[in-house]
Scaffold this motif. Structure first.
Motif, PDB file in Angstrom:
ATOM      1  N   VAL A 100       0.763  -1.061   0.080  1.00 40.04           N
ATOM      2  CA  VAL A 100      -0.015   0.082   0.123  1.00 40.04           C
ATOM      3  C   VAL A 100       0.984   1.310  -0.017  1.00 40.04           C
ATOM      4  O   VAL A 100       2.122   1.370   0.779  1.00 40.04           O
ATOM      5  CB  VAL A 100      -0.931   0.088   1.351  1.00 40.04           C
ATOM      6  CG1 VAL A 100      -1.657   1.395   1.356  1.00 40.04           C
ATOM      7  CG2 VAL A 100      -1.879  -1.141   1.160  1.00 40.04           C
ATOM      8  N   GLY A 101       0.489   2.166  -0.982  1.00 39.98           N
ATOM      9  CA  GLY A 101       1.217   3.264  -0.924  1.00 39.98           C
ATOM     10  C   GLY A 101       1.303   4.030  -2.338  1.00 39.98           C
ATOM     11  O   GLY A 101       0.509   3.457  -3.255  1.00 39.98           O
ATOM     12  N   THR A 102       1.982   5.259  -2.560  1.00 37.68           N
ATOM     13  CA  THR A 102       2.068   5.754  -3.820  1.00 37.68           C
ATOM     14  C   THR A 102       3.618   5.659  -4.381  1.00 37.68           C
ATOM     15  O   THR A 102       4.543   5.891  -3.639  1.00 37.68           O
ATOM     16  CB  THR A 102       1.835   7.060  -3.838  1.00 37.68           C
ATOM     17  OG1 THR A 102       0.406   7.269  -3.222  1.00 37.68           O
ATOM     18  CG2 THR A 102       1.843   7.858  -5.134  1.00 37.68           C
ATOM     19  N   TYR A 103       3.804   5.027  -5.740  1.00 42.53           N
ATOM     20  CA  TYR A 103       4.996   4.948  -6.273  1.00 42.53           C
ATOM     21  C   TYR A 103       5.120   5.703  -7.404  1.00 42.53           C
ATOM     22  O   TYR A 103       4.107   5.798  -8.256  1.00 42.53           O
ATOM     23  CB  TYR A 103       5.333   3.193  -6.273  1.00 42.53           C
ATOM     24  CG  TYR A 103       5.008   2.406  -5.075  1.00 42.53           C
ATOM     25  CD1 TYR A 103       6.093   2.300  -4.400  1.00 42.53           C
ATOM     26  CD2 TYR A 103       3.662   2.024  -4.713  1.00 42.53           C
ATOM     27  CE1 TYR A 103       5.850   1.617  -3.080  1.00 42.53           C
ATOM     28  CE2 TYR A 103       3.438   1.336  -3.667  1.00 42.53           C
ATOM     29  CZ  TYR A 103       4.697   0.981  -2.721  1.00 42.53           C
ATOM     30  OH  TYR A 103       4.469   0.433  -1.660  1.00 42.53           O
ATOM     31  N   GLN A 104       6.287   6.135  -7.710  1.00 40.60           N
ATOM     32  CA  GLN A 104       6.732   6.598  -9.207  1.00 40.60           C
ATOM     33  C   GLN A 104       7.753   5.894  -9.637  1.00 40.60           C
ATOM     34  O   GLN A 104       8.740   5.595  -9.317  1.00 40.60           O
ATOM     35  CB  GLN A 104       7.122   8.326  -8.897  1.00 40.60           C
ATOM     36  CG  GLN A 104       6.087   9.269  -8.423  1.00 40.60           C
ATOM     37  CD  GLN A 104       5.815   9.158  -6.925  1.00 40.60           C
ATOM     38  OE1 GLN A 104       6.696   8.952  -6.289  1.00 40.60           O
ATOM     39  NE2 GLN A 104       4.497   9.203  -6.522  1.00 40.60           N
ATOM     40  N   TYR A 105       7.641   5.999 -11.063  1.00 41.66           N
ATOM     41  CA  TYR A 105       8.692   4.895 -11.842  1.00 41.66           C
ATOM     42  C   TYR A 105       9.011   5.837 -13.078  1.00 41.66           C
ATOM     43  O   TYR A 105       8.137   6.615 -13.719  1.00 41.66           O
ATOM     44  CB  TYR A 105       8.061   3.648 -12.150  1.00 41.66           C
ATOM     45  CG  TYR A 105       7.671   2.937 -11.143  1.00 41.66           C
ATOM     46  CD1 TYR A 105       8.706   2.005 -10.557  1.00 41.66           C
ATOM     47  CD2 TYR A 105       6.341   2.793 -10.573  1.00 41.66           C
ATOM     48  CE1 TYR A 105       8.206   0.879  -9.387  1.00 41.66           C
ATOM     49  CE2 TYR A 105       5.879   2.154  -9.430  1.00 41.66           C
ATOM     50  CZ  TYR A 105       6.961   1.141  -8.896  1.00 41.66           C
ATOM     51  OH  TYR A 105       6.720   0.508  -8.015  1.00 41.66           O
ATOM     52  N   ASP A 106      10.268   5.630 -13.647  1.00 41.45           N
ATOM     53  CA  ASP A 106      10.627   6.088 -14.810  1.00 41.45           C
ATOM     54  C   ASP A 106      10.254   4.964 -15.973  1.00 41.45           C
ATOM     55  O   ASP A 106      10.548   3.697 -15.613  1.00 41.45           O
ATOM     56  CB  ASP A 106      12.015   6.334 -15.148  1.00 41.45           C
ATOM     57  CG  ASP A 106      12.567   7.525 -14.469  1.00 41.45           C
ATOM     58  OD1 ASP A 106      11.637   8.418 -14.230  1.00 41.45           O
ATOM     59  OD2 ASP A 106      13.695   7.687 -13.907  1.00 41.45           O
ATOM     60  N   VAL A 107       9.601   5.275 -17.013  1.00 40.92           N
ATOM     61  CA  VAL A 107       9.256   4.282 -17.872  1.00 40.92           C
ATOM     62  C   VAL A 107      10.449   4.175 -19.101  1.00 40.92           C
ATOM     63  O   VAL A 107      11.050   5.290 -19.640  1.00 40.92           O
ATOM     64  CB  VAL A 107       7.978   4.942 -18.806  1.00 40.92           C
ATOM     65  CG1 VAL A 107       7.985   3.907 -20.097  1.00 40.92           C
ATOM     66  CG2 VAL A 107       6.821   4.488 -17.710  1.00 40.92           C
ATOM     67  N   LEU A 108      11.123   3.049 -19.168  1.00 40.23           N
ATOM     68  CA  LEU A 108      12.498   2.979 -20.110  1.00 40.23           C
ATOM     69  C   LEU A 108      11.725   2.000 -21.588  1.00 40.23           C
ATOM     70  O   LEU A 108      11.159   1.097 -21.239  1.00 40.23           O
ATOM     71  CB  LEU A 108      13.402   2.046 -19.575  1.00 40.23           C
ATOM     72  CG  LEU A 108      13.876   2.857 -18.062  1.00 40.23           C
ATOM     73  CD1 LEU A 108      14.881   1.964 -17.446  1.00 40.23           C
ATOM     74  CD2 LEU A 108      14.356   4.189 -18.363  1.00 40.23           C
ATOM     75  N   ILE A 109      12.242   2.618 -22.631  1.00 42.10           N
ATOM     76  CA  ILE A 109      11.978   1.698 -23.801  1.00 42.10           C
ATOM     77  C   ILE A 109      13.330   1.607 -24.366  1.00 42.10           C
ATOM     78  O   ILE A 109      14.239   2.590 -24.693  1.00 42.10           O
ATOM     79  CB  ILE A 109      11.008   2.503 -24.804  1.00 42.10           C
ATOM     80  CG1 ILE A 109       9.805   2.576 -23.997  1.00 42.10           C
ATOM     81  CG2 ILE A 109      10.989   1.791 -26.153  1.00 42.10           C
ATOM     82  CD1 ILE A 109       8.779   3.217 -24.825  1.00 42.10           C
ATOM     83  N   ASP A 110      13.896   0.523 -24.746  1.00 38.27           N
ATOM     84  CA  ASP A 110      15.159   0.374 -25.091  1.00 38.27           C
ATOM     85  C   ASP A 110      16.117   0.901 -24.319  1.00 38.27           C
ATOM     86  O   ASP A 110      17.180   1.515 -24.756  1.00 38.27           O
ATOM     87  CB  ASP A 110      15.297   0.667 -26.823  1.00 38.27           C
ATOM     88  CG  ASP A 110      14.434  -0.265 -27.634  1.00 38.27           C
ATOM     89  OD1 ASP A 110      14.198  -1.477 -27.297  1.00 38.27           O
ATOM     90  OD2 ASP A 110      14.079   0.463 -28.484  1.00 38.27           O
TER      91      ASP A 110
END
Length: 218
Positions: free
Chosen positions: A49-59
């Motif tokens: 439970v919580g809030t998460y931030q991610y970077d989206v990586l393509i190649d």
């Protein structure tokens, strides 16, 4: 609801083949590129439970961002995600809400996605819910009703929780069937998750060790 057509499909059956990779990209970005689940969150709360931030990586290149919020609402488990990214000149924004029971049994699924390029704008809006052995899918034009041919889940939370329950065991794995109408509207998809090692990540301003989890559709 303004539904012009109604159609019934007798049985929602497992999908025996791999699905189109291009259509899966949107749904796998978050799991395939996320750094992992912090060990502290995993061991204290399998729901993370919580809030998460991610970077989206393509190649290997940063192409966007993802925000995920997991919470318990009215005794159910709610996962909300918003992903934005750019690939091959196409800008995409997706918003997805999955509601499950505390044991990860399906309740409802909703997605709203927009794809924008110089030549077109495409929109995908889907809503699905499960009620008394029947699965419903509304795509804004028609309502489909399925009789399920076995157990299934709307997302991969069931797989992730099973792996986290064995979190200290590297190589631990789990699998289940997932109904993901943004990918396939008439079949469930086999999904397998594995614990493939640990990494260090920045979690809420602190450097912590995390599990790296690999999730494979098909």
């Amino acid at each position: 609801q303004n539904i012009k057509n109604r159609k019934t499909i007798s049985v929602l059956s497992p999908m025996p083949r791999k699905t189109n990779v291009l259509r899966l990209v949107l749904l796998l970005l978050l799991l395939a590129t996320s750094p992992g689940f912090p060990l502290s969150a995993a061991t204290e709360n399998i729901y993370c439970v919580g809030t998460y931030q991610y970077d989206v990586l393509i190649d290997g290149q940063k192409s966007g961002s993802a925000n995920v919020r997991k919470e318990i609402v009215g005794g159910n488990y709610k996962t909300y995600s918003e992903i934005t990214f750019m690939v091959d000149g196409i800008s995409a924004v997706t918003k997805e809400t999955i509601i499950e029971k505390s044991d990860f049994l399906p309740v409802s699924y909703e997605t709203d996605a927009a794809f924008i390029s110089d030549k077109y704008v495409s929109r995908l809006k889907l809503r699905s819910w499960y009620d008394q052995d029947y699965l419903y899918l509304n795509d804004g034009r028609s309502l489909s009703k399925f009789r399920t041919g076995g157990s299934f889940h709307y997302g991969v939370n069931k797989v992730l929780s099973a792996i986290l329950a064995q979190a200290k065991v590297e190589g631990a794995s789990a699998s289940c069937s997932v109904f993901d109408p943004a990918v396939e509207t008439k079949r469930t998809l086999p999904v397998k998750g594995s614990h493939v090692g640990n990494v260090t990540v920045n979690y809420r301003g602190k450097i912590v060790e995390a599990y790296r989890l690999l999730v494979d559709y098909g």
